[in-house]
Design an enzyme around this catalytic site. Structure first.
Site, PDB file in Angstrom:
ATOM      1  N   ASP A 127      -6.271  -3.750  -1.662  1.00  0.00           N
ATOM      2  CA  ASP A 127      -5.135  -3.305  -0.849  1.00  0.00           C
ATOM      3  C   ASP A 127      -4.319  -4.467  -0.294  1.00  0.00           C
ATOM      4  OD1 ASP A 127      -3.615  -2.226   1.476  1.00  0.00           O
ATOM      5  OD2 ASP A 127      -4.710  -0.396   1.000  1.00  0.00           O
TER       6      ASP A 127
ATOM      7  N   SER B  46       0.832  -1.197   0.000  1.00  0.00           N
ATOM      8  CA  SER B  46       0.000   0.000   0.000  1.00  0.00           C
ATOM      9  C   SER B  46       0.876   1.261   0.000  1.00  0.00           C
ATOM     10  CB  SER B  46      -0.969  -0.050   1.191  1.00  0.00           C
ATOM     11  OG  SER B  46      -2.054   0.829   1.010  1.00  0.00           O
TER      12      SER B  46
END
Length: 279
Positions: free
Chosen positions: A184, A43
């Site tokens: 994510d 991320s």
């Protein structure tokens, strides 16, 4: 076991700013981050890991946080937060938890996938090609909940890999890359320290110690690496940093304070990092 691994975790705009502050502070203290044999990014860690690996100095990234550059507009509604928590906390089984989150992400009413690319692209700056040094970027398959890794041999662009790693479930849509839908990379582990297995020395900078749900914390993963024989340094925000970061890690106004807190924390921890990383 041999080599060094730099692991950079996720944490939204604010957590990313703290992480950049830490990296800048460590660099000033003489820690050779650019010499890592591999950089593993998740991320926000994928964004800054890509830039760092591509030769952008940590000091430059830090100054951009202080100046307000690299701003991220990521409004998260109360409804989105509730949907995320309902999905992630709906099972005590880690696999079922992430599968629930994936289903919620796939059916959520969000903007187009281009929103993710339009946000991540500017954060990478001029960096578009995979760097020469080894870089691994973690993302989670939204359909089966598995964490997988993109690298220069995966046949996808760097932007696609980073966008996949940054696609926050429910807030942003899962990103389509190589014919699959990705969310994510921190959905089941905020740092994915397990990807550093096999390296003798590991430095992990993790803004958020654990993912929402019944998943192992960064500390647990670090302990497992240590049990395997690795020397591991795990850096997470201290009390002062947590105050500076606040509760909303998407609140862009907190980035400068978070970056300064990370920089200060790095100054205090640098000697112990040097001992392991360069010892």
């Amino acid at each position: 076991m041999s080599g060094t691994a730099l692991v950079l975790g996720g944490g939204g705009p604010v957590g990313g700013a703290w992480m950049v502050g830490v990296l800048a502070g460590l660099s000033e203290a003489g820690v050779d981050l650019g010499g890592a044999d591999v950089v593993i990014g998740t991320s926000a860690g994928a964004v800054f890991g890509s830039r760092l690996r591509s030769g952008v100095p940590a000091a430059d990234l830090y100054q951009r946080q202080l100046s307000g550059a690299d701003a991220v507009r990521l409004p998260v509604t109360a409804r989105q937060t509730a949907s995320y928590l309902w999905a992630a906390l709906g099972s005590r089984d880690p696999q079922r938890s992430v599968e629930r989150l994936g289903r919620a992400a796939l059916r959520a009413r969000t903007g187009p996938e281009s929103d993710v690319f339009d946000t991540v692209g500017p954060l990478l700056g001029d960096v578009r090609d995979w760097p020469e040094g080894e870089l691994r970027i973690a993302a989670v398959d939204a359909r089966n909940g598995r964490t997988e890794v993109f690298d220069s041999t995966s046949g996808v662009t760097l932007l696609e890999a980073v966008a996949a790693s940054c696609a926050v479930p429910v807030v942003w849509p899962p990103v389509t890359v190589a014919g699959r839908r990705w969310m994510d990379g921190g959905s089941r582990s905020t740092a994915n320290l397990q990807l550093a297995r096999g390296y003798r020395r590991v430095l992990a900078v993790v803004p958020v110690p654990r993912a929402v749900g019944p998943h192992p914390s960064a500390a647990q993963q670090a302990a497992e690496l240590s049990d395997d024989g690795a020397r591991v340094v795990l850096l997470t925000p201290d009390r002062a940093a947590r105050r500076a970061m606040g509760r909303n890690l998407a609140d862009d106004t907190h980035r400068p304070a978070a970056a300064r807190a990370g920089h200060a924390q790095a100054g205090e921890l640098a000697p112990s990092v040097v001992e392991v990383w360069q010892g």
